[in-house]
Motif scaffolding. Structure first.
Motif, PDB file in Angstrom:
ATOM      1  N   SER A 108       3.018  -0.793   4.361  1.00 37.09           N
ATOM      2  CA  SER A 108       2.499   0.461   3.809  1.00 37.09           C
ATOM      3  C   SER A 108       3.603   1.502   3.803  1.00 37.09           C
ATOM      4  CB  SER A 108       1.318   0.960   4.654  1.00 37.09           C
ATOM      5  OG  SER A 108       0.801   2.171   4.150  1.00 37.09           O
ATOM      6  N   ASP A 138      -7.419   4.193   5.230  1.00 34.78           N
ATOM      7  CA  ASP A 138      -6.421   3.385   4.546  1.00 34.78           C
ATOM      8  C   ASP A 138      -5.561   2.589   5.528  1.00 34.78           C
ATOM      9  OD1 ASP A 138      -6.592   3.460   1.673  1.00 34.78           O
ATOM     10  OD2 ASP A 138      -6.253   5.610   1.831  1.00 34.78           O
ATOM     11  N   PRO A 179      -5.139   8.831   7.599  1.00 32.00           N
ATOM     12  CA  PRO A 179      -3.964   7.955   7.446  1.00 32.00           C
ATOM     13  C   PRO A 179      -2.871   8.195   8.480  1.00 32.00           C
ATOM     14  CG  PRO A 179      -4.660   8.799   5.324  1.00 32.00           C
ATOM     15  CD  PRO A 179      -5.447   9.549   6.359  1.00 32.00           C
ATOM     16  N   THR A 235      -1.871  -0.914  -3.806  1.00 35.41           N
ATOM     17  CA  THR A 235      -2.832   0.184  -3.921  1.00 35.41           C
ATOM     18  C   THR A 235      -2.138   1.510  -3.624  1.00 35.41           C
ATOM     19  OG1 THR A 235      -3.515   0.056  -1.599  1.00 35.41           O
ATOM     20  CG2 THR A 235      -4.730  -1.301  -3.197  1.00 35.41           C
ATOM     21  N   VAL A 281       0.479   5.668   0.356  1.00 36.06           N
ATOM     22  CA  VAL A 281      -0.398   6.780   0.718  1.00 36.06           C
ATOM     23  C   VAL A 281       0.424   8.063   0.724  1.00 36.06           C
ATOM     24  CG1 VAL A 281      -1.876   7.789   2.496  1.00 36.06           C
ATOM     25  CG2 VAL A 281      -1.877   5.314   2.163  1.00 36.06           C
ATOM     26  N   SER A 316      -3.188   5.655  -2.695  1.00 35.82           N
ATOM     27  CA  SER A 316      -4.195   6.679  -2.406  1.00 35.82           C
ATOM     28  C   SER A 316      -3.507   8.001  -2.090  1.00 35.82           C
ATOM     29  CB  SER A 316      -5.053   6.284  -1.201  1.00 35.82           C
ATOM     30  OG  SER A 316      -5.737   5.083  -1.427  1.00 35.82           O
ATOM     31  N   GLN A 371       0.839  -1.198   0.000  1.00 32.12           N
ATOM     32  CA  GLN A 371       0.000   0.000   0.000  1.00 32.12           C
ATOM     33  C   GLN A 371       0.873   1.246   0.000  1.00 32.12           C
ATOM     34  OE1 GLN A 371      -1.636   1.573   3.723  1.00 32.12           O
ATOM     35  NE2 GLN A 371      -3.659   1.009   2.978  1.00 32.12           N
TER      36      GLN A 371
END
Length: 776
Positions: free
Chosen positions: A454, A446, A440, A403, A369, A405, A367
């Motif tokens: 992450s 998330d 976050p 992913t 972010v 974001s 992930q």
């Protein structure tokens, strides 16, 4: 890369560094214009701003400060309690601009009305008392304050630890809610004169290096030895001029993670341009140190030598160069896993970073972010878009679950992304674009899967944060990186990569601030309080329970014993889903230490119940609730000078021990929840931040300092004549550790309690203190 000078330094004309040592004595005498260190300290930027906001006035360098601020800011985790506290203490109207943002309690509650109830309470308070209300999803607190309130020479107080606007010439200070209450009641913010440390920036960042890389390099160099603790970091040097405004802000907001008190920067035409773009030309003035200024130390950052960095779990100071991690993942990750086992102290938790190393030695990331006040700037998001131009952010072969974001810091930033085409580019690249929300950073947006890896351009990666629930066997593995290397990782199919190897020069993107989202949605009631407006309460918004003042003789039971090197506020009171209970003191207190010591609440409640029984002379009930109390009283009586003491002569309360508590968030609930459950003291070797220590005092909790570990969990500590000794400001108190029926002496330190702090401790809380003042 980063050189730390721990001696004092003279800075000549803002550029020439002369270390204050015997070797340079002749040079200092010939070039420092005869100024002493104290006289030259007054020529720092920070000193000028502090003295301009000091109530006492006068000339020279004061030992203590009594500050008034230009504005304050709170978000929806904190403003309800602050206003509730101020209201019962006599709040009439907001005396300075008070900005209530709604960027935390936006996604926490699942079902129910409690988040929006808090928001509408904030709107009603802004109307009644004359404040500013920023609706949910419109802006994160610090992005908005940069855009609308920061200005050269100002001071802003915020109930969030990342209250940092130094790159715009504003000294921002993050504190617990009690300090904001004092400002609302026209009381001063009191602090000792701080150390002022220069951060000298030279050179130019290499390609692929962003503000988070610079910040992490600084944090890694100074956090662990406490060099910057409770100091002001003053950014100077010729390296500043080559940094864009967003770049500077990205470095500045992360200064919180050095444990410093505040920050300030030289200002220039870049600062002026930023303020002009936001229609605030009048807020600019040139700030620079005097011809001869003196600092209590210096951090020299050669910008060109900093490489892309990564902060591995579980602290922003756990810093490595990304290339080093990529080259040697097994050893580095293995070391982190070992450290995690010691930090978590939970056999159900097993960090498995090494599971993310594939057969080719690549590090698979689950992930990514880029978010909020640190990551969600226009420059960062446009840089991500540019790096990924012609590509998408989907994972590559073997990592299709990757992913990505992004959370723009404000709706005006999102609007400009839309109008420049950046938004459509990001969406077409497979990036999920979310609203302006701080989730976050603290575990409400998330949240990665258990043991998922992450990478984030956000502010923190503490244990028990970003969704971790060790008690339930859940662990989040969060690493901090710059948006540039995060984008490079996406470009690399979701396998960890450094942006330095992309060979893309840093760009600054033209920005046009569109105020329409703010003009149409923000309520601005500054100077227009309307007493006809009633505060709007929801069922989760409750008053503070009563709290007793300090008794004459104090018997403390140690009900939690934490031996970690540092204990964060997230471990003292978890973030994430508990945020929705911030307006309910009793409801929130149920979560105190829940992720660190799940037995704490039950043990603290037992002591509290016994204490209440003693207060109404139900001694048999007290002994039934705490059977070992019988032995503890016998232990007290075994002390020759105290043989006549009885249970009715004693105030019973709970306490916790932690080696170094209070790193991280400014949330006062880390202290108030202990108080709500009957806590009266913390024992520590040192306190991680001033703000946590201030929170303890504002809630009537004694911040004791001890040497060694003189007791164990479950022991009692008896302090006779405690109120008398606190009144006398005794720096050292004689006490006894009671283990079973045995008593042994111990010395407790209560350093640096000023007269105002003494009164708060004696009265039992800021609320009690102000109520007492109202009755006079």
């Amino acid at each position: 890369m980063v050189k730390v000078i721990k001696n004092g330094v003279f800075l000549l004309n803002g550029r020439e560094i002369i270390e204050d040592n015997q070797e340079n004595r002749g040079k200092i005498q010939s070039q420092a214009q005869g100024l002493s260190p104290d006289a030259a300290r007054l020529n720092t930027i920070a000193a000028g701003i502090l003295l301009a906001h000091n109530q006492d006035g006068g000339k020279g360098l004061p030992q203590s400060l009594h500050l008034n601020f230009d504005a304050m800011a709170s978000h929806d985790i904190t403003f309800v309690n602050i206003i509730q506290t101020a209201k019962v203490s006599g709040l009439d109207e907001f005396p300075i601009p008070y900005i209530l943002t709604n960027c935390h309690n936006s996604l926490c509650a699942v079902g129910g009305t409690i988040n929006e109830d808090d928001h509408l309470f904030g709107l009603s308070a802004a109307k009644r008392y004359g404040g500013v209300y920023v609706p949910p999803h419109l802006a994160v607190i610090h992005s908005y304050m940069r855009e609308a309130y920061a200005g050269c020479g100002k001071m802003i107080l915020g109930s969030d630890s990342h209250t940092r606007y130094g790159s715009l010439g504003t000294m921002g200070i993050g504190e617990g809610g009690g300090e904001l209450v004092k400002q609302l009641l026209r009381q001063s913010y009191d602090a000792a004169w701080p150390r002022i440390i220069a951060v000298y920036l030279s050179g130019k960042p290499r390609n692929g290096v962003g503000p988070q890389d610079i910040a992490l390099a600084i944090i890694g160099a100074v956090f662990k030895d406490g060099f910057a603790k409770n100091a002001v970091l003053e950014f100077v040097g010729d390296g500043i001029k080559g940094l864009a405004a967003d770049y500077r802000a990205g470095i500045d907001v992360m200064t919180t993670e050095t444990a410093c008190w505040s920050s300030i920067w030289e200002t220039d035409e870049t600062t002026a341009q930023y303020l002009a773009i936001h229609y605030r030309d009048a807020d600019y003035k040139k700030l620079s140190p005097g011809a001869v200024s003196y600092y209590d130390g210096l951090i020299h950052v050669d910008l060109a030598s900093v490489k892309p960095m990564i902060a591995l779990p579980f602290h922003p100071s756990n810093v490595f160069e990304i290339d080093d991690v990529i080259a040697n993942p097994k050893d580095i990750f293995g070391h982190i896993e070992k450290d995690a086992a010691e930090v978590m102290e939970n056999p159900n938790i097993k960090l498995k970073l090494t599971d993310n190393i594939d057969s080719q030695g690549r590090i698979r990331v689950d992930q990514a972010v880029v978010a909020g006040c640190a990551g969600g700037t226009f420059d960062n998001l446009m840089t991500v878009k540019t790096i990924l131009a012609g590509h998408n952010s989907h994972g590559g072969k073997g990592n299709e679950g990757f992913t990505f974001s992004v959370y723009p810091g404000s709706q005006p930033i999102l609007l400009e992304l839309a109008e420049t085409g950046g938004l459509s580019n990001l969406i077409n690249q497979g990036i999920i674009v979310r609203s302006a929300f701080c989730g976050p950073c603290f575990g409400a947006g998330d949240v990665p899967a258990n043991n998922g890896l992450s990478i984030r351009h956000t502010t923190r990666n503490f244990p028990n944060r970003e969704g971790s629930k060790p008690g339930n066997g859940q662990i989040s593995s969060v690493c901090l990186m710059d948006a540039r290397s995060i984008a490079a990782t996406a470009l690399n199919g979701g396998y960890l990569a450094s942006a330095e190897h992309l060979d893309q020069p840093e760009r600054s993107f033209p920005y046009h601030f569109g105020p329409a989202p703010y003009l149409s949605k923000i309520y601005n009631g500054i100077g227009k309080p309307d007493k006809s407006v009633e505060l709007r309460y929801g069922p989760n918004i409750t008053d503070w329970p009563p709290m007793a003042g300090l008794g004459e003789n104090l018997l403390l039971k140690i009900v939690s014993y934490i031996t970690d090197p540092v204990t964060t506020t997230d471990e003292l009171i978890p973030s994430g889903e508990t945020s929705s209970f911030r307006s309910n003191p009793l409801g929130l207190a149920e979560y105190t230490l829940s992720r660190k010591d799940p037995s704490y609440v039950g043990k603290a409640k037992a002591v509290q119940a016994a204490s209440k029984a003693i207060a109404v002379s139900e001694t048999e009930k007290a002994f039934a609730l705490l059977p070992e109390l019988t032995d503890a009283i016998e232990g007290v009586k075994s002390i020759q000078s105290l043989s006549a003491i009885t249970l009715k002569d004693i105030q019973l309360a709970s306490a916790i021990y932690a080696h170094k508590p209070g790193d991280g968030s400014a949330r006062e609930q880390a202290a108030s929840c202990q108080r709500v459950l009957g806590g009266s003291a913390n024992f520590a070797h040192e306190y991680a931040t001033k703000r946590y220590r201030s929170n303890l005092i504002n809630w009537g909790i004694l911040p004791f300092i001890i040497d060694g570990e003189p007791f164990k969990n479950g022991d009692y500590v008896f302090i006779p004549k405690i109120a008398e000794k606190v009144r006398a400001s005794s720096p050292v108190l004689e006490a006894w550790v009671i283990s079973g029926k045995t008593a042994r002496p111990v010395m407790l330190k209560t350093p640096e309690l000023n007269p105002g702090e003494v009164e708060l401790i004696l009265d039992g809380s800021l609320i009690n203190h102000n109520r007492k003042g109202q009755k006079k």
